[in-house]
Design an enzyme around this catalytic site. Structure first.
Site, PDB file in Angstrom:
ATOM      1  N   ARG A  59     -60.382 -61.075  59.349  1.00  0.00           N
ATOM      2  CA  ARG A  59     -61.028 -61.474  60.602  1.00  0.00           C
ATOM      3  C   ARG A  59     -62.532 -61.323  60.423  1.00  0.00           C
ATOM      4  O   ARG A  59     -62.979 -60.427  59.679  1.00  0.00           O
ATOM      5  CB  ARG A  59     -60.536 -60.557  61.727  1.00  0.00           C
ATOM      6  CG  ARG A  59     -61.067 -60.896  63.098  1.00  0.00           C
ATOM      7  CD  ARG A  59     -60.569 -59.889  64.136  1.00  0.00           C
ATOM      8  NE  ARG A  59     -60.863 -60.328  65.478  1.00  0.00           N
ATOM      9  CZ  ARG A  59     -60.609 -59.620  66.577  1.00  0.00           C
ATOM     10  NH1 ARG A  59     -60.038 -58.421  66.467  1.00  0.00           N
ATOM     11  NH2 ARG A  59     -60.922 -60.087  67.762  1.00  0.00           N
TER      12      ARG A  59
ATOM     13  N   TRP B 216     -50.326 -58.339  65.502  1.00  0.00           N
ATOM     14  CA  TRP B 216     -50.005 -59.754  65.732  1.00  0.00           C
ATOM     15  C   TRP B 216     -49.057 -60.242  64.635  1.00  0.00           C
ATOM     16  O   TRP B 216     -48.032 -60.871  64.896  1.00  0.00           O
ATOM     17  CB  TRP B 216     -51.312 -60.547  65.732  1.00  0.00           C
ATOM     18  CG  TRP B 216     -51.231 -61.905  66.332  1.00  0.00           C
ATOM     19  CD1 TRP B 216     -50.139 -62.494  66.897  1.00  0.00           C
ATOM     20  CD2 TRP B 216     -52.313 -62.840  66.443  1.00  0.00           C
ATOM     21  NE1 TRP B 216     -50.481 -63.739  67.347  1.00  0.00           N
ATOM     22  CE2 TRP B 216     -51.802 -63.971  67.081  1.00  0.00           C
ATOM     23  CE3 TRP B 216     -53.663 -62.814  66.057  1.00  0.00           C
ATOM     24  CZ2 TRP B 216     -52.597 -65.089  67.334  1.00  0.00           C
ATOM     25  CZ3 TRP B 216     -54.445 -63.919  66.320  1.00  0.00           C
ATOM     26  CH2 TRP B 216     -53.919 -65.048  66.956  1.00  0.00           C
TER      27      TRP B 216
ATOM     28  N   SER C 122     -64.098 -54.668  67.932  1.00  0.00           N
ATOM     29  CA  SER C 122     -62.740 -54.226  68.213  1.00  0.00           C
ATOM     30  C   SER C 122     -62.541 -52.773  67.747  1.00  0.00           C
ATOM     31  O   SER C 122     -61.922 -51.957  68.435  1.00  0.00           O
ATOM     32  CB  SER C 122     -61.748 -55.155  67.514  1.00  0.00           C
ATOM     33  OG  SER C 122     -60.426 -54.753  67.753  1.00  0.00           O
TER      34      SER C 122
ATOM     35  N   LYS D  62     -58.152 -53.684  62.579  1.00  0.00           N
ATOM     36  CA  LYS D  62     -58.533 -54.558  63.696  1.00  0.00           C
ATOM     37  C   LYS D  62     -58.612 -56.045  63.355  1.00  0.00           C
ATOM     38  O   LYS D  62     -59.394 -56.791  63.947  1.00  0.00           O
ATOM     39  CB  LYS D  62     -59.859 -54.107  64.349  1.00  0.00           C
ATOM     40  CG  LYS D  62     -59.991 -52.647  64.660  1.00  0.00           C
ATOM     41  CD  LYS D  62     -58.744 -51.973  65.149  1.00  0.00           C
ATOM     42  CE  LYS D  62     -58.332 -52.331  66.554  1.00  0.00           C
ATOM     43  NZ  LYS D  62     -57.068 -51.605  66.894  1.00  0.00           N
TER      44      LYS D  62
ATOM     45  N   HIS E  53     -53.384 -50.760  55.435  1.00  0.00           N
ATOM     46  CA  HIS E  53     -54.841 -50.967  55.432  1.00  0.00           C
ATOM     47  C   HIS E  53     -55.424 -50.574  54.077  1.00  0.00           C
ATOM     48  O   HIS E  53     -56.636 -50.550  53.912  1.00  0.00           O
ATOM     49  CB  HIS E  53     -55.513 -50.082  56.484  1.00  0.00           C
ATOM     50  CG  HIS E  53     -55.318 -50.502  57.906  1.00  0.00           C
ATOM     51  ND1 HIS E  53     -55.313 -51.806  58.315  1.00  0.00           N
ATOM     52  CD2 HIS E  53     -55.177 -49.760  59.044  1.00  0.00           C
ATOM     53  CE1 HIS E  53     -55.145 -51.848  59.648  1.00  0.00           C
ATOM     54  NE2 HIS E  53     -55.054 -50.628  60.100  1.00  0.00           N
TER      55      HIS E  53
ATOM     56  N   ASN F 133     -48.836 -63.235  76.209  1.00  0.00           N
ATOM     57  CA  ASN F 133     -47.448 -62.799  76.286  1.00  0.00           C
ATOM     58  C   ASN F 133     -47.244 -61.431  75.644  1.00  0.00           C
ATOM     59  O   ASN F 133     -46.555 -60.578  76.207  1.00  0.00           O
ATOM     60  CB  ASN F 133     -46.510 -63.852  75.696  1.00  0.00           C
ATOM     61  CG  ASN F 133     -46.325 -65.008  76.669  1.00  0.00           C
ATOM     62  OD1 ASN F 133     -46.580 -64.860  77.866  1.00  0.00           O
ATOM     63  ND2 ASN F 133     -45.917 -66.155  76.169  1.00  0.00           N
TER      64      ASN F 133
HETATM   65  S1  PPS Z   1     -54.941 -51.976  63.946  1.00  0.00           S
HETATM   66  O1  PPS Z   1     -55.263 -50.794  64.791  1.00  0.00           O
HETATM   67  O2  PPS Z   1     -55.788 -52.029  62.759  1.00  0.00           O
HETATM   68  O3  PPS Z   1     -53.513 -52.069  63.626  1.00  0.00           O
HETATM   69  O4  PPS Z   1     -55.349 -53.221  64.879  1.00  0.00           O
HETATM   70  P1  PPS Z   1     -54.918 -54.747  64.643  1.00  0.00           P
HETATM   71  O5  PPS Z   1     -53.571 -54.963  65.194  1.00  0.00           O
HETATM   72  O6  PPS Z   1     -55.157 -55.129  63.226  1.00  0.00           O
HETATM   73  O7  PPS Z   1     -56.000 -55.533  65.505  1.00  0.00           O
HETATM   74  C1  PPS Z   1     -56.091 -55.417  66.906  1.00  0.00           C
HETATM   75  C2  PPS Z   1     -56.862 -56.628  67.407  1.00  0.00           C
HETATM   76  O8  PPS Z   1     -56.011 -57.786  67.367  1.00  0.00           O
HETATM   77  C3  PPS Z   1     -55.916 -58.325  68.674  1.00  0.00           C
HETATM   78  N1  PPS Z   1     -54.618 -58.965  68.873  1.00  0.00           N
HETATM   79  C4  PPS Z   1     -54.469 -60.281  69.117  1.00  0.00           C
HETATM   80  N2  PPS Z   1     -55.378 -61.282  69.197  1.00  0.00           N
HETATM   81  C5  PPS Z   1     -54.906 -62.509  69.481  1.00  0.00           C
HETATM   82  N3  PPS Z   1     -53.604 -62.805  69.695  1.00  0.00           N
HETATM   83  C6  PPS Z   1     -52.655 -61.837  69.628  1.00  0.00           C
HETATM   84  N4  PPS Z   1     -51.388 -62.137  69.857  1.00  0.00           N
HETATM   85  C7  PPS Z   1     -53.090 -60.507  69.312  1.00  0.00           C
HETATM   86  N5  PPS Z   1     -52.446 -59.324  69.178  1.00  0.00           N
HETATM   87  C8  PPS Z   1     -53.401 -58.403  68.910  1.00  0.00           C
HETATM   88  C9  PPS Z   1     -56.138 -57.116  69.575  1.00  0.00           C
HETATM   89  O9  PPS Z   1     -56.394 -57.512  70.903  1.00  0.00           O
HETATM   90  C10 PPS Z   1     -57.317 -56.468  68.867  1.00  0.00           C
HETATM   91  O10 PPS Z   1     -58.520 -57.226  68.967  1.00  0.00           O
HETATM   92  P2  PPS Z   1     -59.597 -57.077  70.140  1.00  0.00           P
HETATM   93  O11 PPS Z   1     -60.761 -57.938  69.718  1.00  0.00           O
HETATM   94  O12 PPS Z   1     -59.960 -55.625  70.237  1.00  0.00           O
HETATM   95  O13 PPS Z   1     -58.952 -57.604  71.384  1.00  0.00           O
END
Ligand code: PPS
Length: 289
Positions: free
Chosen positions: A124, A49, A132, A44, A102, A225
């Site tokens: 983070r 991203w 999250s 998370k 991870h 987006n």
């Molecule tokens: S995982 O399951 O571990 O692979 O999850 P991970 O991708 O590491 O984390 C998911 C959180 O990242 C947020 N997220 C983003 N935040 C900002 N900008 C962009 N572009 C973006 N893409 C993914 C996603 O919404 C999850 O955070 P939360 O706080 O739950 O919204």
């Protein structure tokens, strides 16, 4: 109840049915090419991203070009190295091989510490990670649905989740930062100035993009987006893996949502643990904006 289990393994935990311990143990010995890239995260923290950004950098900002490469999610083009069968595919894959993980530091290919390949660690702040992760436990069927937030808070603080202790994960990787070709970046830096973050990543990966291409990478990797791009938002993940009625993977994408969930006592407790555990790690987070 959940049919998957967290299985203790070498000071970490794996998910039964998803990770095979013997296979994971062989990751240490993988041969690494200079063009290999590993994205490392505690759950998370911005994995999807970074997957989107790396694919876009590779495609020089051309979103349609990525879409043509994948029938399912874009993220599948940068697979998890620890998932069953993935190590085998990695060995024969053409360059550039890009993978996410991870895993804790002790599982990684030892060649990375000889400065072969590249590592991007995304961290983070743990309060937002916890929130999250709480919602992700409701969404993802391979993780046990939490009883309630307070119960999940305790689990996270004990490190009784996949990924184990956030503190251990971040500080151990951080302490090896200079042994590897590593870019250490925070989710919060990416939120605050995505353009600069993308620029840093492209320089680190030695990708030459012109300003227009770089602007396209930024454009297609903003939260709003990505949320709209079916292949980038995990909404096509099959129902047996995600309980889609429980929420969305692209949930909020902000800094400071923990303020809507933590009690004052929980926040102070996490602060205290943070200060104790991270006292030798010169890493600062933005906790709210
Ligand atoms: S995982 O399951 O571990 O692979 O999850 P991970 O991708 O590491 O984390 C998911 C959180 O990242 C947020 N997220 C983003 N935040 C900002 N900008 C962009 N572009 C973006 N893409 C993914 C996603 O919404 C999850 O955070 P939360 O706080 O739950 O919204």
């Amino acid at each position: 109840t959940c049919e998957y289990e967290l299985v203790p393994h070498r000071g970490f935990t794996l998910i039964s049915g998803t990770h095979d311990p013997d296979d994971v143990d062989q990751i240490n010995d993988l041969e690494i090419r200079d063009s290999d890239v590993f994205v490392v995260t505690y759950p998370k923290s911005g994995t999807i991203w970074m997957q989107q950004i790396l694919l876009l950098l590779e495609a020089k900002g051309d979103l349609a070009a990525i879409s043509r490469l994948s029938n399912s999610c874009n993220a599948d083009l940068i697979p998890w190295i620890e998932v069953n069968g993935s190590r085998q595919t990695f060995i024969t894959a053409p360059s550039p091989r890009m993978r996410v993980t991870h895993l804790q530091y002790q599982f990684m290919p030892s060649a990375l510490s000889l400065k072969k390949g590249k590592v991007i660690y995304v961290a983070r702040n743990p309060k937002d990670v916890l929130v999250s992760y709480f919602y992700f436990h409701k969404l993802a069927n391979m993780l046990e649905t939490p009883k309630d937030f307070d119960d999940f808070f305790e689990k996270f603080m004990r490190g009784d989740v996949f990924g184990c202790s956030w503190f251990e994960h971040v500080k151990t990787w951080y302490s090896h930062k200079d042994d590897m070709n590593m870019l250490f970046i925070t989710y919060e830096e990416m939120i605050q100035d995505l353009h600069s973050a993308v620029q840093r990543i492209s320089v680190f990966l030695e990708k030459e993009l012109n300003p227009e291409q770089l602007a396209n990478v930024v454009k297609h990797s903003t939260f709003n987006n990505m949320k709209k791009i079916p292949k980038a938002n995990y909404e096509q993940v099959p129902d047996d893996l995600f309980s889609h009625h429980e929420g969305r993977f692209m949930r909020k994408g902000t800094i400071g949502d923990w303020k809507h969930h933590f009690t004052v006592a929980q926040s102070e407790r996490l602060d205290q643990v943070f200060q104790r555990e991270m006292k030798d790690t010169p890493l600062r987070f933005i906790w709210a904006i």
